[in-house]
Design an enzyme around this catalytic site. Sequence first.
Site, mmCIF file in Angstrom:
data_model
loop_
_atom_site.group_PDB
_atom_site.id
_atom_site.type_symbol
_atom_site.label_atom_id
_atom_site.label_comp_id
_atom_site.label_asym_id
_atom_site.label_seq_id
_atom_site.Cartn_x
_atom_site.Cartn_y
_atom_site.Cartn_z
ATOM 1 N N LYS A 70 0.846 -1.201 0.000
ATOM 2 C CA LYS A 70 0.000 0.000 0.000
ATOM 3 C C LYS A 70 0.877 1.246 0.000
ATOM 4 C CE LYS A 70 -3.984 -1.802 2.558
ATOM 5 N NZ LYS A 70 -5.010 -1.654 1.508
ATOM 6 N N ARG A 80 -10.358 -11.500 1.494
ATOM 7 C CA ARG A 80 -11.230 -12.507 0.884
ATOM 8 C C ARG A 80 -10.590 -13.901 0.936
ATOM 9 N NH1 ARG A 80 -11.325 -9.368 -4.702
ATOM 10 N NH2 ARG A 80 -11.108 -7.677 -3.201
HETATM 11 N N1 BES Z 1 -8.081 -3.783 4.101
HETATM 12 C C1 BES Z 1 -8.259 -3.371 2.778
HETATM 13 C C2 BES Z 1 -9.565 -2.609 2.558
HETATM 14 C C3 BES Z 1 -9.755 -1.309 3.304
HETATM 15 C C4 BES Z 1 -9.522 -0.115 2.672
HETATM 16 C C5 BES Z 1 -10.227 -1.307 4.591
HETATM 17 C C6 BES Z 1 -9.739 1.071 3.334
HETATM 18 C C7 BES Z 1 -10.445 -0.121 5.261
HETATM 19 C C8 BES Z 1 -10.206 1.067 4.636
HETATM 20 C C9 BES Z 1 -8.258 -4.567 1.831
HETATM 21 O O1 BES Z 1 -7.500 -5.642 2.231
HETATM 22 C C10 BES Z 1 -7.746 -4.098 0.522
HETATM 23 O O2 BES Z 1 -6.659 -3.591 0.501
HETATM 24 N N2 BES Z 1 -8.515 -4.259 -0.544
HETATM 25 C C11 BES Z 1 -8.130 -3.832 -1.843
HETATM 26 C C12 BES Z 1 -8.523 -4.896 -2.816
HETATM 27 C C13 BES Z 1 -8.007 -4.659 -4.215
HETATM 28 C C14 BES Z 1 -6.505 -4.860 -4.247
HETATM 29 C C15 BES Z 1 -8.694 -5.606 -5.144
HETATM 30 C C16 BES Z 1 -8.850 -2.537 -2.166
HETATM 31 O O3 BES Z 1 -10.034 -2.430 -1.850
HETATM 32 O O4 BES Z 1 -8.229 -1.634 -2.708
HETATM 33 ZN ZN ZN Z 2 -5.430 -5.497 1.710
#
Ligand code: BES
Ligand code: ZN
Length: 494
Positions: free
Chosen positions: A274, A348
């Site tokens: 991230k 997921r």
């Molecule tokens: N933990 C994150 C989602 C999240 C984002 C939670 C902001 C709380 C606040 C999750 O694991 C994630 O990073 N999801 C990605 C998925 C993508 C790579 C398909 C996302 O939503 O960007």
């Molecule tokens: Zn994530």
Amino acid sequence: MKFISAANIKSRPHADLLVLPFWKGGKHAKAASDFDHPHVSIKALLATEDFAGKEGEVVFLYVDKEKEPRVALLGLGSLDKISIEKLRRSYASLVKACRSRKIENVNIVMPHLPDFTEEMSVRGISEGMLLANYVFDQMKHDAIKDQRNVLLSKATLIGVSKQGLAIAKKYDDIASAVYLARDLINGNADDVTPQHLSKLAQEFAKKFPSIKTTVFNKQRIEKEKMRLLLAVSQGSQCDPAFIIMEYTGDPKSKDRTVIIGKGVTFDTGGLNLKPTGSMEKMRCDMSGAATVFGTLKAAATLGLKVNVIGVIPATENAIGPKSFKPGDTFKSYAGKTIEIGNTDAEGRLILADALAYVCKHCKPTRIIDFATLTGAMEISLGAETTGLMSNQDALADSLIRAGHETYERAWRFPLYEEYKDQLKSDIADIKSTGGRGGSSILAALFLQEFVDDNIPWAHFDIAGTAYLGEARYYLPKCGTGVGIRLMVEFLENL
Ligand code: BES
Ligand code: ZN
Ligand code: ZN
């Protein structure tokens, strides 16, 4: 906070503050109770336009006689628009005003609410006060802590019956469960690890005879072949854990609600790291697990006559030489092989193994999962509403109703098959990610692949509601504990 009751105004104890409720009028506020204070001229105040009685408006007056040195006039908004939620918000605003004045002990004159039962008024008032009476200051230096944060410790509800007081006590128990969840979310990710969550689950079993806890350690997870949970965890110093807490409140019944919570104790994104700005709040990524802990604690404390199994796949999503890699394929607990699209879509994966496990072993009547799953959900619904997806209308409807009652509102998204084309993989049975469009739905469709079609299932994506950048009404900044009050309401309605 301790709630007590006093039979009438004369028998009220000494306190730091007396609270009088007011409705919003045209130009002037109108009394919402018939108590006229003998030593402060409320009439004189109301003759000015200084206080309109707007929702949450508070004015302090000072007296040198009577049982309290201060009187607060509290606005409840218009009588014709009053609701339990408006009460929550107004009394939360009162608590904020008290905290900034270091007031600890309040006497509350109850408002006359013509269309409300006593249960409804006590619910709104106590819930609003309790949920706002929280601070996370464990990290503050003691001296500063003493100066800054005072919480209300006692509230006397004047004229409330024994049954009414029991309602306040019930919401106090529920609020304690919400505080636990908030503390878990707000705590350092280096402290709130999978092992910390496992220990807490074991403590639950010691504290509540109605809860039985089983924890799978890494070796057991390997033996069970939960390869997706293992893949996510392999970049981390901490071992993963798979936590099962069984609450039996109705031993004669075969009805079982399984709730699963995403327990990613920190989400760096893994090798798909991230960027700065997206990672700072990722200790919130175990908020689903916190909801499970809170719900079980509330169920056990209240002695709800239902059976609930709480399941938490717990791991860190770290980055390191052993990290799992995008493009690699892993065999899930269910047997399906998964091509990893993006290592940041880790939630997921661990939920997939958990869903498949509970379908196989827990004989669930229904499965409900809570997960901070997609950033897209935060974009879609913001911080006001949680996204809900389900394979059954009846379950979705009851959850939405419970969301309305508690004001933890949920909005349902579709699970149309057509989205799923994006999950096709050339090398494995299914890919873990697709495109950007509709990615919250796609994540849910991925989860659905691991749920038996004949088991009612609902998925709450709490990415927008679990952790706030700014405090709102009775919700603090950071961890909110969303989902616990909704789940208690839902379980009570079963
Ligand atoms: N933990 C994150 C989602 C999240 C984002 C939670 C902001 C709380 C606040 C999750 O694991 C994630 O990073 N999801 C990605 C998925 C993508 C790579 C398909 C996302 O939503 O960007
Ligand atoms: Zn994530
Ligand atoms: Zn995550």
